[in-house]
Design a protein around this motif. Structure first.
Motif, PDB file in Angstrom:
ATOM      1  N   TRP A  37       0.994  -1.247   0.085  1.00 15.64           N
ATOM      2  CA  TRP A  37      -0.011  -0.119  -0.102  1.00 15.64           C
ATOM      3  C   TRP A  37       0.778   1.253   0.000  1.00 15.64           C
ATOM      4  O   TRP A  37       1.820   1.366   0.673  1.00 15.64           O
ATOM      5  CB  TRP A  37      -0.951   0.019   1.149  1.00 15.64           C
ATOM      6  CG  TRP A  37      -1.981  -0.855   1.176  1.00 15.64           C
ATOM      7  CD1 TRP A  37      -2.347  -1.955   0.358  1.00 15.64           C
ATOM      8  CD2 TRP A  37      -3.117  -0.995   2.167  1.00 15.64           C
ATOM      9  NE1 TRP A  37      -3.254  -2.499   0.684  1.00 15.64           N
ATOM     10  CE2 TRP A  37      -3.926  -1.828   1.851  1.00 15.64           C
ATOM     11  CE3 TRP A  37      -3.128  -0.436   3.333  1.00 15.64           C
ATOM     12  CZ2 TRP A  37      -5.067  -2.509   2.260  1.00 15.64           C
ATOM     13  CZ3 TRP A  37      -4.675  -0.765   4.185  1.00 15.64           C
ATOM     14  CH2 TRP A  37      -5.347  -1.683   3.597  1.00 15.64           C
ATOM     15  N   LEU A  38       0.590   2.194  -1.060  1.00 16.87           N
ATOM     16  CA  LEU A  38       1.372   3.314  -0.994  1.00 16.87           C
ATOM     17  C   LEU A  38       0.423   4.469  -0.549  1.00 16.87           C
ATOM     18  O   LEU A  38      -0.771   4.582  -1.179  1.00 16.87           O
ATOM     19  CB  LEU A  38       1.966   3.539  -2.299  1.00 16.87           C
ATOM     20  CG  LEU A  38       2.791   4.875  -2.695  1.00 16.87           C
ATOM     21  CD1 LEU A  38       4.169   4.567  -2.102  1.00 16.87           C
ATOM     22  CD2 LEU A  38       2.788   5.093  -4.111  1.00 16.87           C
ATOM     23  N   PRO A  39       0.752   5.507   0.437  1.00 11.88           N
ATOM     24  CA  PRO A  39       0.068   6.685   0.765  1.00 11.88           C
ATOM     25  C   PRO A  39      -0.201   7.440  -0.597  1.00 11.88           C
ATOM     26  O   PRO A  39       0.644   7.565  -1.585  1.00 11.88           O
ATOM     27  CB  PRO A  39       1.036   7.301   1.518  1.00 11.88           C
ATOM     28  CG  PRO A  39       1.737   6.611   2.046  1.00 11.88           C
ATOM     29  CD  PRO A  39       2.125   5.536   0.889  1.00 11.88           C
ATOM     30  N   GLY A  40      -1.483   7.856  -0.755  1.00 15.15           N
ATOM     31  CA  GLY A  40      -2.025   8.679  -1.715  1.00 15.15           C
ATOM     32  C   GLY A  40      -1.115   9.669  -2.288  1.00 15.15           C
ATOM     33  O   GLY A  40      -1.619  10.371  -3.267  1.00 15.15           O
ATOM     34  N   ASP A  41      -0.556  10.471  -1.272  1.00 14.24           N
ATOM     35  CA  ASP A  41       0.356  11.660  -1.388  1.00 14.24           C
ATOM     36  C   ASP A  41       1.618  11.498  -1.546  1.00 14.24           C
ATOM     37  O   ASP A  41       2.715  12.183  -1.592  1.00 14.24           O
ATOM     38  CB  ASP A  41      -0.070  12.526  -0.244  1.00 14.24           C
ATOM     39  CG  ASP A  41       0.462  12.083   0.880  1.00 14.24           C
ATOM     40  OD1 ASP A  41       0.950  10.944   1.189  1.00 14.24           O
ATOM     41  OD2 ASP A  41       0.292  12.885   2.138  1.00 14.24           O
ATOM     42  N   ASP A  42       2.070  10.141  -1.767  1.00 14.11           N
ATOM     43  CA  ASP A  42       3.624   9.762  -2.144  1.00 14.11           C
ATOM     44  C   ASP A  42       3.705   9.080  -3.284  1.00 14.11           C
ATOM     45  O   ASP A  42       4.554   8.190  -3.771  1.00 14.11           O
ATOM     46  CB  ASP A  42       4.094   8.728  -1.150  1.00 14.11           C
ATOM     47  CG  ASP A  42       5.258   8.687  -0.512  1.00 14.11           C
ATOM     48  OD1 ASP A  42       6.043   9.510  -0.944  1.00 14.11           O
ATOM     49  OD2 ASP A  42       5.705   7.790   0.271  1.00 14.11           O
ATOM     50  N   GLU A  43       3.137   9.731  -4.466  1.00 11.26           N
ATOM     51  CA  GLU A  43       3.198   9.176  -5.886  1.00 11.26           C
ATOM     52  C   GLU A  43       4.606   9.040  -6.304  1.00 11.26           C
ATOM     53  O   GLU A  43       5.075   8.610  -7.019  1.00 11.26           O
ATOM     54  CB  GLU A  43       2.161   9.728  -6.730  1.00 11.26           C
ATOM     55  CG  GLU A  43       2.390  11.091  -7.137  1.00 11.26           C
ATOM     56  CD  GLU A  43       1.817  12.199  -6.192  1.00 11.26           C
ATOM     57  OE1 GLU A  43       1.581  13.456  -6.537  1.00 11.26           O
ATOM     58  OE2 GLU A  43       1.422  11.671  -4.952  1.00 11.26           O
ATOM     59  N   ALA A  44       5.175  10.382  -5.924  1.00 10.82           N
ATOM     60  CA  ALA A  44       6.584  10.627  -6.361  1.00 10.82           C
ATOM     61  C   ALA A  44       7.560   9.383  -6.067  1.00 10.82           C
ATOM     62  O   ALA A  44       8.565   9.190  -7.019  1.00 10.82           O
ATOM     63  CB  ALA A  44       7.029  11.881  -5.968  1.00 10.82           C
ATOM     64  N   LYS A  45       7.410   8.724  -5.029  1.00  7.15           N
ATOM     65  CA  LYS A  45       8.385   7.480  -4.449  1.00  7.15           C
ATOM     66  C   LYS A  45       7.984   6.540  -5.672  1.00  7.15           C
ATOM     67  O   LYS A  45       9.351   5.745  -5.917  1.00  7.15           O
ATOM     68  CB  LYS A  45       7.823   7.156  -3.245  1.00  7.15           C
ATOM     69  CG  LYS A  45       8.774   5.984  -2.476  1.00  7.15           C
ATOM     70  CD  LYS A  45       8.529   5.683  -1.201  1.00  7.15           C
ATOM     71  CE  LYS A  45       9.359   4.575  -0.420  1.00  7.15           C
ATOM     72  NZ  LYS A  45       8.694   4.532   0.863  1.00  7.15           N
ATOM     73  N   LEU A  46       6.905   6.125  -6.094  1.00  2.25           N
ATOM     74  CA  LEU A  46       6.954   5.146  -7.050  1.00  2.25           C
ATOM     75  C   LEU A  46       7.452   5.703  -8.591  1.00  2.25           C
ATOM     76  O   LEU A  46       8.175   4.916  -9.243  1.00  2.25           O
ATOM     77  CB  LEU A  46       5.435   4.721  -7.286  1.00  2.25           C
ATOM     78  CG  LEU A  46       5.016   3.638  -8.327  1.00  2.25           C
ATOM     79  CD1 LEU A  46       5.835   2.364  -8.018  1.00  2.25           C
ATOM     80  CD2 LEU A  46       3.280   3.541  -8.177  1.00  2.25           C
ATOM     81  N   ALA A  47       7.140   6.734  -8.897  1.00  4.33           N
ATOM     82  CA  ALA A  47       7.725   7.505 -10.139  1.00  4.33           C
ATOM     83  C   ALA A  47       8.934   7.473 -10.156  1.00  4.33           C
ATOM     84  O   ALA A  47       9.607   7.391 -11.240  1.00  4.33           O
ATOM     85  CB  ALA A  47       6.778   8.744 -10.290  1.00  4.33           C
ATOM     86  N   ASP A  48       9.663   7.703  -8.965  1.00  8.19           N
ATOM     87  CA  ASP A  48      11.124   7.811  -8.993  1.00  8.19           C
ATOM     88  C   ASP A  48      11.861   6.564  -8.963  1.00  8.19           C
ATOM     89  O   ASP A  48      13.033   6.406  -8.621  1.00  8.19           O
ATOM     90  CB  ASP A  48      11.682   8.610  -7.880  1.00  8.19           C
ATOM     91  CG  ASP A  48      11.303  10.327  -7.981  1.00  8.19           C
ATOM     92  OD1 ASP A  48      10.794  10.557  -9.347  1.00  8.19           O
ATOM     93  OD2 ASP A  48      11.115  10.894  -7.065  1.00  8.19           O
ATOM     94  N   GLY A  49      11.350   5.315  -8.606  1.00 10.36           N
ATOM     95  CA  GLY A  49      11.661   4.142  -8.639  1.00 10.36           C
ATOM     96  C   GLY A  49      12.123   3.713  -7.219  1.00 10.36           C
ATOM     97  O   GLY A  49      13.136   2.946  -7.018  1.00 10.36           O
ATOM     98  N   ALA A  50      11.619   4.376  -6.311  1.00  7.78           N
ATOM     99  CA  ALA A  50      12.292   4.181  -4.670  1.00  7.78           C
ATOM    100  C   ALA A  50      11.536   2.882  -4.083  1.00  7.78           C
ATOM    101  O   ALA A  50      11.573   2.985  -2.868  1.00  7.78           O
ATOM    102  CB  ALA A  50      12.072   5.602  -4.128  1.00  7.78           C
ATOM    103  N   VAL A  51      10.479   2.462  -4.769  1.00  4.57           N
ATOM    104  CA  VAL A  51       9.655   1.377  -4.032  1.00  4.57           C
ATOM    105  C   VAL A  51      10.346   0.135  -4.490  1.00  4.57           C
ATOM    106  O   VAL A  51      10.370   0.021  -5.499  1.00  4.57           O
ATOM    107  CB  VAL A  51       8.224   1.473  -4.381  1.00  4.57           C
ATOM    108  CG1 VAL A  51       7.411   0.598  -3.543  1.00  4.57           C
ATOM    109  CG2 VAL A  51       7.716   3.048  -3.972  1.00  4.57           C
ATOM    110  N   ARG A  52      10.470  -0.899  -3.467  1.00  8.05           N
ATOM    111  CA  ARG A  52      11.038  -2.085  -3.939  1.00  8.05           C
ATOM    112  C   ARG A  52      10.325  -3.279  -3.207  1.00  8.05           C
ATOM    113  O   ARG A  52       9.688  -3.227  -2.035  1.00  8.05           O
ATOM    114  CB  ARG A  52      12.578  -2.287  -3.519  1.00  8.05           C
ATOM    115  CG  ARG A  52      13.623  -1.344  -4.347  1.00  8.05           C
ATOM    116  CD  ARG A  52      14.958  -1.151  -3.896  1.00  8.05           C
ATOM    117  NE  ARG A  52      15.894  -0.682  -4.801  1.00  8.05           N
ATOM    118  CZ  ARG A  52      15.801   0.473  -5.249  1.00  8.05           C
ATOM    119  NH1 ARG A  52      14.853   1.381  -4.756  1.00  8.05           N
ATOM    120  NH2 ARG A  52      16.685   0.901  -6.165  1.00  8.05           N
TER     121      ARG A  52
END
Length: 448
Positions: A37-52
């Protein structure tokens, strides 16, 4: 032109508002969706490839455990793969009790930095590329069956059909009326997620339904639809105080759940290569021969789990041999149309418990095998002179070992994926077949 994830996210927010969370969904080998689950205001983290996620997330057993024999997981340090969103897959989750969005994801291989070949979806993408390299484009539609049943408090309990479900409800319109609220929400959620639903019917078994999807030349989207729809139905069922299952054979005395695949092929000019304008074309005969010739090797994909093999036993209401016919639903491969744009084959062997990406990959691989080799086609079931084909195995282990030794499977999925898939299935076999069942205790414990 494909939007970036930031652009897609902004477009979603403009239409629906900012979600409370985004559910990141990765499809594993068993077609179980795993992720975060990704917080709805944290889209930049996914866009920047920081989720693993651990790369082993692609290949656990059905219980969610890593399988040491695969060479993945803690035995090699359980390395991470970087998550990337699949373009076009950010959709609302209408059955959630807050504003939730979903995005399908893949992982990049830690060594090559390309999409991981452990991905079932990437396996299908590779097969589609083979067709495209020949100037050919598969066109698909799927049908999925499922059972609705009363909620359980004991997870070991057998399913109980909804109240007032007739034992033979095939095409019964009153059954649809009685479950209209649930079915309306299923169709509404499907529309919200862009799933190309077509007709919906009451199937034979009590509480059983079938959904048909429209044909599409976007093969990956057709498989995505199968994965998403299963999640959607289970979620909507929970909201209505019910449960739903795509298990292959939830009732011993009623038909199982299948996933039928309608497949045709068009060339770059848009012509259906199976259409010869009259009799069955040589290309359609070749494709049918190919999927029949490879069906035994791929049975462990079409029937992945222990319960799957109950559909291959006598009187199981499902095709159980590599045979074919024209408008014949007893056949494993049916030809609903043989001329015009709709000329196609219908593959009827898979249970609804399959991984749609892997099943469609195996079907398309069988069609290519047929186009390349034109195997001898047996007499169709419609012909009185037809001899019954030897049935497919009802032995799970035998199917897995045939899969593991198959040259066709190795060519279709690659040596590494063939080995990993077989190892995961062997682990499942080892765990489930060594457990002593309730029926054994009930039958033997007090008598012997």
């Amino acid at each position: 032109m494909t939007m970036t994830f930031r652009e897609e996210y902004a477009a979603y927010v403009a239409e629906h508002g900012r979600p409370d969370r985004v559910e990141l969904m990765l499809c594993d080998l068993n077609s179980v969706l795993r992720g975060k689950w990704l917080p709805g205001d944290d889209e930049a983290k996914l866009a920047d490839g920081a989720v693993r996620l651990p790369i082993s997330t692609y290949a656990p057993n059905i219980l969610g455990e890593e399988v040491e024999a695969t060479g993945l997981g803690i035995t090699v340090g359980d390395p991470d793969g970087r998550i990337v969103p699949i373009p076009g897959t950010m959709k609302p989750v209408p059955w959630a009790n807050s504003h939730v969005a979903q995005v399908q994801i893949e992982m990049l291989d830690p060594d090559t930095h390309a999409l991981s070949q452990l991905s079932p979806r990437q396996q299908l993408a590779n097969m589609v590329d083979r067709f495209h390299a020949r100037g050919l484009n598969p066109v698909l539609a799927t049908e999925l069956e499922f059972y609705l049943f009363q909620p359980r408090t004991d997870m070991d309990a057998a399913p109980v059909p909804p109240e007032r479900s007739p034992t033979a409800q095939n095409y019964d319109l009153e059954v649809l009326e009685r479950t209209q609220a649930f079915l309306d929400d299923v169709l509404s959620a499907s529309k919200a997620q862009g799933l190309a639903t077509d007709t919906l019917i009451a199937e034979f078994g009590p509480g059983q339904f079938e959904i048909n999807f429209h044909h599409t030349d976007d093969v990956l989207a057709a498989a995505d639809t199968g994965v998403w729809f299963r999640r959607l139905v289970r979620g909507v069922a929970r909201v209505h105080g019910m449960e739903a299952t795509f298990m292959a054979k939830p009732y011993a005395g009623f038909p199982g759940n299948g996933m039928h695949v309608h497949a045709s092929v068009v060339d770059d000019a848009g012509k259906n290569i199976f259409d010869a304008g009259g009799e069955v074309s040589d290309t359609l005969k070749a494709a049918v021969g190919g999927v029949l010739d490879t069906m035994r090797d791929a049975q462990a994909v079409f029937a992945p789990h222990m319960n799957s093999y109950r559909r291959f036993q006598p009187n199981s209401f499902a095709p159980s041999a590599p045979d074919w016919g024209f408008d014949n639903r007893a056949a494993a491969v049916r030809l609903p149309e043989i001329k015009g744009p709709g000329a196609r084959l219908e593959h009827r062997i898979s249970g609804a418990d399959v991984n749609p990406y892997l099943a469609i990959t195996a079907i398309l691989g069988g069609m290519l095998h047929g186009l390349d080799n034109a195997p001898t086609l047996p007499t169709p079931l419609d012909d009185p002179a037809a001899s019954p084909a030897a049935p497919l195995t009802d032995n799970w282990s035998a199917a897995v070992e045939r899969f593991a030794a198959s040259d066709f499977i190795r060519d279709t999925f690659g040596d590494r994926y063939q080995r990993i898939y077989a190892d995961v299935r062997r682990d499942e076999i080892s765990q489930l077949t060594t457990e002593i069942s309730q029926v054994e205790y009930r039958t033997y414990l007090g008598r012997l």
